[in-house]
Motif scaffolding. Structure first.
Motif, short mmCIF file in Angstrom:
data_model
loop_
_atom_site.label_atom_id
_atom_site.label_comp_id
_atom_site.label_asym_id
_atom_site.label_seq_id
_atom_site.Cartn_x
_atom_site.Cartn_y
_atom_site.Cartn_z
N SER A 294 0.82 -1.21 0.00
CA SER A 294 0.00 0.00 0.00
C SER A 294 0.85 1.26 0.00
O SER A 294 0.51 2.27 -0.64
N GLY A 295 2.00 1.22 0.69
CA GLY A 295 2.89 2.37 0.71
C GLY A 295 3.46 2.67 -0.66
O GLY A 295 3.57 3.83 -1.08
N TRP A 296 3.83 1.61 -1.38
CA TRP A 296 4.35 1.81 -2.74
C TRP A 296 3.24 2.34 -3.66
O TRP A 296 3.49 3.18 -4.52
N GLN A 297 2.02 1.86 -3.45
CA GLN A 297 0.89 2.35 -4.25
C GLN A 297 0.64 3.82 -3.99
O GLN A 297 0.40 4.59 -4.92
N VAL A 298 0.69 4.22 -2.72
CA VAL A 298 0.50 5.63 -2.39
C VAL A 298 1.58 6.48 -3.03
O VAL A 298 1.31 7.59 -3.53
N ARG A 299 2.80 5.98 -3.04
CA ARG A 299 3.94 6.74 -3.56
C ARG A 299 3.88 6.89 -5.08
O ARG A 299 4.32 7.91 -5.63
N THR A 300 3.35 5.90 -5.78
CA THR A 300 3.46 5.86 -7.24
C THR A 300 2.15 6.18 -7.98
O THR A 300 2.19 6.53 -9.15
N GLN A 301 0.98 6.07 -7.32
CA GLN A 301 -0.27 6.29 -8.04
C GLN A 301 -0.44 7.76 -8.41
O GLN A 301 -0.10 8.66 -7.64
N THR A 302 -0.98 8.02 -9.60
CA THR A 302 -1.21 9.38 -10.07
C THR A 302 -2.67 9.79 -9.90
O THR A 302 -2.97 10.94 -9.60
N LYS B 253 -9.98 14.60 3.00
CA LYS B 253 -10.24 13.48 2.09
C LYS B 253 -8.90 12.92 1.61
O LYS B 253 -8.02 13.67 1.19
N ILE B 254 -8.75 11.61 1.73
CA ILE B 254 -7.51 10.95 1.32
C ILE B 254 -7.84 9.81 0.36
O ILE B 254 -9.00 9.39 0.24
N SER B 255 -6.84 9.31 -0.31
CA SER B 255 -7.06 8.19 -1.22
C SER B 255 -7.37 6.92 -0.42
O SER B 255 -6.97 6.78 0.74
N LEU B 256 -8.08 6.01 -1.06
CA LEU B 256 -8.41 4.75 -0.39
C LEU B 256 -7.14 3.97 -0.08
O LEU B 256 -7.06 3.28 0.95
N ALA B 257 -6.13 4.08 -0.95
CA ALA B 257 -4.86 3.39 -0.71
C ALA B 257 -4.18 3.93 0.54
O ALA B 257 -3.62 3.16 1.33
N LEU B 258 -4.24 5.25 0.73
CA LEU B 258 -3.64 5.84 1.93
C LEU B 258 -4.41 5.43 3.18
O LEU B 258 -3.81 5.16 4.22
N TRP B 259 -5.75 5.38 3.08
CA TRP B 259 -6.55 4.89 4.22
C TRP B 259 -6.13 3.48 4.59
O TRP B 259 -5.93 3.17 5.78
N PHE B 260 -5.98 2.61 3.60
CA PHE B 260 -5.58 1.23 3.85
C PHE B 260 -4.20 1.18 4.49
O PHE B 260 -3.95 0.42 5.43
N HIS B 261 -3.30 2.01 3.99
CA HIS B 261 -1.94 2.07 4.53
C HIS B 261 -1.96 2.50 5.99
O HIS B 261 -1.26 1.90 6.83
N LEU B 262 -2.76 3.49 6.34
CA LEU B 262 -2.82 3.98 7.72
C LEU B 262 -3.46 2.96 8.66
O LEU B 262 -3.02 2.80 9.80
N VAL B 263 -4.49 2.27 8.18
CA VAL B 263 -5.11 1.23 9.00
C VAL B 263 -4.13 0.11 9.28
O VAL B 263 -4.01 -0.38 10.42
N LEU B 264 -3.40 -0.29 8.25
CA LEU B 264 -2.39 -1.34 8.43
C LEU B 264 -1.30 -0.89 9.39
O LEU B 264 -0.81 -1.68 10.22
N ASP B 265 -0.90 0.38 9.27
CA ASP B 265 0.11 0.93 10.19
C ASP B 265 -0.35 0.80 11.63
O ASP B 265 0.42 0.40 12.52
N ALA B 266 -1.61 1.17 11.88
CA ALA B 266 -2.15 1.11 13.24
C ALA B 266 -2.15 -0.32 13.78
O ALA B 266 -1.78 -0.57 14.93
N LEU B 267 -2.56 -1.27 12.94
CA LEU B 267 -2.58 -2.68 13.36
C LEU B 267 -1.17 -3.20 13.60
O LEU B 267 -0.92 -3.97 14.53
N TRP B 268 -0.23 -2.79 12.73
CA TRP B 268 1.16 -3.22 12.87
C TRP B 268 1.77 -2.67 14.16
O TRP B 268 2.48 -3.37 14.88
N ILE B 269 1.47 -1.42 14.47
CA ILE B 269 1.99 -0.81 15.70
C ILE B 269 1.40 -1.50 16.92
O ILE B 269 2.10 -1.78 17.90
N LEU B 270 0.10 -1.78 16.88
CA LEU B 270 -0.55 -2.49 17.98
C LEU B 270 0.09 -3.86 18.19
O LEU B 270 0.38 -4.26 19.33
N ASN B 271 0.33 -4.55 17.09
CA ASN B 271 0.99 -5.86 17.18
C ASN B 271 2.40 -5.72 17.74
O ASN B 271 2.85 -6.56 18.53
N GLY B 272 3.09 -4.65 17.36
CA GLY B 272 4.44 -4.42 17.86
C GLY B 272 4.46 -4.13 19.35
O GLY B 272 5.37 -4.57 20.07
#
Length: 312
Positions: A88-96, A118-137
């Protein structure tokens, strides 16, 4: 109309040509590294060094051996989230032009004076995953310190550095250090895991937080002390580090006794059997499925539970 097409085609061919030459160049470089390492490890002084520092530090008395079941789950979840974070991070970085957008519901526990951004759906997905990853950490950090497993990935003596150099020379010369991960990692593994858990992961968090919409934009003094350009300059290289770590980590797991290594992490034993491999294969299937399902068609219904999804 033909001129831009030819230019684009020429650019694509140029990129492929560079990649074409990069592969044999990398192989030649690896061969030179192996030959150099074999020559160095054949020197009398280096032989004495390798004998004095075999590649691993002695662990403190009482260090637990083996891998508990919770660590296997942590390992899977960490890999699962990290894989999708990179995607998702790569998608956010490269999508036009994003396929869809998401706007947070400004009600409930999270309510702000200003309208949500308002943000892109890819960025929303990236942020949600970040939150879950941090919680797991956080759960991982609590458990390793509560169970004493931290000793296995945190240096406790200065001889870890010469032992890490010894392990690196052994790897480079293809005379790989003896693997006994069930009891003790070699020093190079220990330092790599320490950097990954306690340096790279926190860096990914603090730089990602600075780049997110949750960061206070009107805090002038704070923004001046920690500019967003600094966060961007660090965040992408950290992602590259994680990609490199995953590639090397998986390669070494498979190349240094796959069945035993996979049984350590997924089978919960030091046996050489297919149990760990079977669980690992199932986890890979889940990751591959998640990779292909992480598309607007499947993400939109989930995102709509937390906000509004729109096409523009």
């Amino acid at each position: 109309m033909s001129l831009p097409t030819k230019k684009k085609s020429g650019t694509a061919k140029s990129k492929w040509a560079k990649l074409y030459w990069a592969v044999p160049a990398a192989l030649v470089a690896l061969l030179l590294v192996v030959l150099l390492a074999k020559w160095i490890t054949g020197l009398a002084g280096v032989k004495d060094f390798l004998a004095a520092y075999p590649g691993h530090s002695e662990l403190p008395e009482g260090t637990p051996a083996g891998f508990p079941a919770w660590l296997a789950w942590q390992h899977f979840l960490n890999g699962f989230f990290l894989l999708l974070i990179i995607r998702s991070g790569w998608q956010v970085r490269t999508q036009t032009r994003p396929a869809a957008y998401w706007t947070r519901n400004n009600k409930g526990m999270i309510r702000t004076r200003n309208a949500p951004t308002k943000i892109s759906l890819a960025l929303w997905f990236h942020l949600v995953l970040d939150a879950l990853w941090i919680l797991n950490g956080i759960v991982f950090a609590v458990l390793i310190f509560a169970t004493g497993q931290w000793v296995r990935i945190v240096p406790t003596s200065w001889d870890v550095f010469p032992n890490a150099l010894s392990a690196a020379l052994q790897y480079a010369s293809l005379n790989w250090p003896t693997e006994n991960g069930w009891v003790n990692y070699n020093a190079l593994q220990l330092l790599t895991y320490f950097i990954t858990v306690f340096v790279a992961a926190p860096l990914a968090f603090v730089t990602g937080l600075r780049m997110s919409s949750a960061w206070p934009k009107n805090a002038k003094a704070l923004n001046k002390a920690y500019p967003i350009e600094a966060a961007r300059a660090v965040h992408f290289p950290v992602m590259i580090y994680f990609v490199a770590f995953i590639v090397v980590h998986v390669f070494l797991v498979l190349a240094t006794g796959a069945l035993r290594n996979l049984n350590h992490m997924y089978g919960g034993s030091d046996d050489v059997s297919w149990v760990g491999f079977g669980i690992f294969a199932a986890s890979v299937a889940v990751m591959v499925a998640a990779w292909f399902l992480a598309r607007p068609l499947f993400l939109s219904p989930i995102a709509s539970l937390m906000g509004k999804v729109s096409s523009r």
